[in-house]
Scaffold this active site. Structure first.
Site, PDB file in Angstrom:
ATOM      1  N   CYS A 138      98.013  37.698 -44.168  1.00 62.04           N
ATOM      2  CA  CYS A 138      96.911  37.571 -45.120  1.00 62.04           C
ATOM      3  C   CYS A 138      95.640  36.997 -44.510  1.00 62.04           C
ATOM      4  CB  CYS A 138      97.347  36.700 -46.297  1.00 62.04           C
ATOM      5  SG  CYS A 138      98.688  37.400 -47.281  1.00 62.04           S
ATOM      6  N   VAL A 139      95.773  36.211 -43.447  1.00 66.45           N
ATOM      7  CA  VAL A 139      94.596  35.576 -42.849  1.00 66.45           C
ATOM      8  C   VAL A 139      93.783  36.551 -41.994  1.00 66.45           C
ATOM      9  CG1 VAL A 139      95.601  34.785 -40.642  1.00 66.45           C
ATOM     10  CG2 VAL A 139      93.881  33.385 -41.801  1.00 66.45           C
TER      11      VAL A 139
END
Length: 349
Positions: A138-139
């Site tokens: 997700c980052v």
């Protein structure tokens, strides 16, 4: 350095949340002791519907990781190419004008990598620098922008693209009825997004990238990621995640902004990874923000769910095209992901 364009693309298969819930009950075929739990999770997910790489019936027929990954390669090229072409057009660039291509994904693998396949498919320049990145989850949307900014800082007359493609539906495990997998099945969807970052000598339009910061939290590898086996990707999602966000994010953002001579009150627009309801609520708590400050993130979650690394880029697109701040406004773009870690990007419109 400026972000000159943002664009997204999705598979053609879209389903309302209630339809997906019934399809998942069929997919797990009695493996869950309490099917009503699925109804409750989907009803409280904050998601109206999601795009899928394949029609729902096709998922029942996938027998191996290899079959799922083949589907990933095919769909990733289609929607990844669409997103990148749209972003290039938005920046007034031809495919041959692109100097570097960063590609992030955590839902499939390929060698030659996706970026290599798109060179031929889109007619990108043979001299292009290719940087495929796997594993950031997700980052990676925020991290990819930061790495593209690093590149054009070194080459101010160049243009770099970040492409995120996530086909989360192709990772679903038929034998996994853990709470983590049930939660992820209610939140994650499929899609792609691309961002064009121009160096100072090419920069036109869009927000200026002022500064970036990476923060790694030691001994937190168990919080999020994949357990990878012959069956493919099995979700790791700890219930400790919201508390970790509340504990760390506010201080990290305050420290980053202070080093830039700013405070949280100077930020006029927040561009934050969608996560899910609990993640957005924890983020608002950590940053001492009212719910409406994260309206763009809530809206993107509602429309298409959590797209892992592409999510924060969809929020950026929403702000870029429909919620554009006044000139001179500061924005903070941020995401968190496996490691566990956070990536912060300070923008000025």
């Amino acid at each position: 350095m400026r972000i000159s364009s943002v664009a997204s693309a999705f598979p053609k298969h879209y389903y309302p949340q209630a339809v997906l819930c019934e399809a998942l009950k069929k997919f797990w075929d009695g493996r869950t002791d309490r099917p009503e739990v699925l109804d409750r999770m989907h009803a409280h997910s904050g998601v109206d519907g999601r795009y899928l790489a394949l029609p729902t019936d096709a998922y029942y027929k996938l027998q191996t990781w290899g079959e799922a990954n083949d589907a990933w390669i095919e769909c990733a090229q289609d929607i990844g190419g669409q997103a990148l072409c749209r972003a290039l057009a938005g920046a007034g660039l031809a495919p041959q004008d692109l100097d570097a291509l960063f590609v992030v994904s955590v839902t499939g693998i390929a060698s030659p990598s996706l970026d290599a396949r798109l060179v031929n498919r889109l007619g990108l320049a043979p001299r292009i620098k290719r940087i495929p990145i796997f594993g950031l989850g997700c980052v990676a949307g925020a991290a990819g922008i930061a790495r593209a900014a690093d590149y054009v800082r070194a080459f101010p007359n160049h243009s770099a693209a970040l492409l995120s493609v996530e086909l989360c539906s192709l990772t679903i495990q038929k034998g996994d009825v853990s709470m983590a997998n049930l939660i992820s099945s209610a939140l994650f969807g499929d899609g792609a997004a691309a961002v064009i970052v121009n160096g100072a000598e090419r920069a036109v339009g869009g927000p200026q990238i002022i500064a970036t910061r990476s923060v790694f939290y030691p001994q937190t590898e168990h919080i999020m990621g994949w357990d990878i086996s012959e069956k493919g990707f099995q979700i790791v999602l700890s219930p400790e995640l919201p508390a970790l966000i509340v504990e760390h994010l506010g201080g990290d953002v305050a420290s980053f902004l202070a080093d830039c001579g700013l405070a949280r009150s100077d930020i006029g627009s927040w561009i934050l990874h969608t996560g899910g309801p609990r993640i957005l609520e924890a983020t608002a708590t950590a940053l001492e923000l009212p719910r409406e400050a994260l309206d763009a993130s809530w809206e993107c979650l509602r429309k298409v769910g959590n797209l892992s690394s592409a999510s924060v880029l969809l929020v950026l697109e929403e702000v870029f095209k429909r919620r554009r701040p006044e000139a001179g406004t500061y924005s903070l773009l941020a995401a968190m992901g496996p490691g566990f870690c956070s990536e912060l990007v300070l923008l000025k419109w």
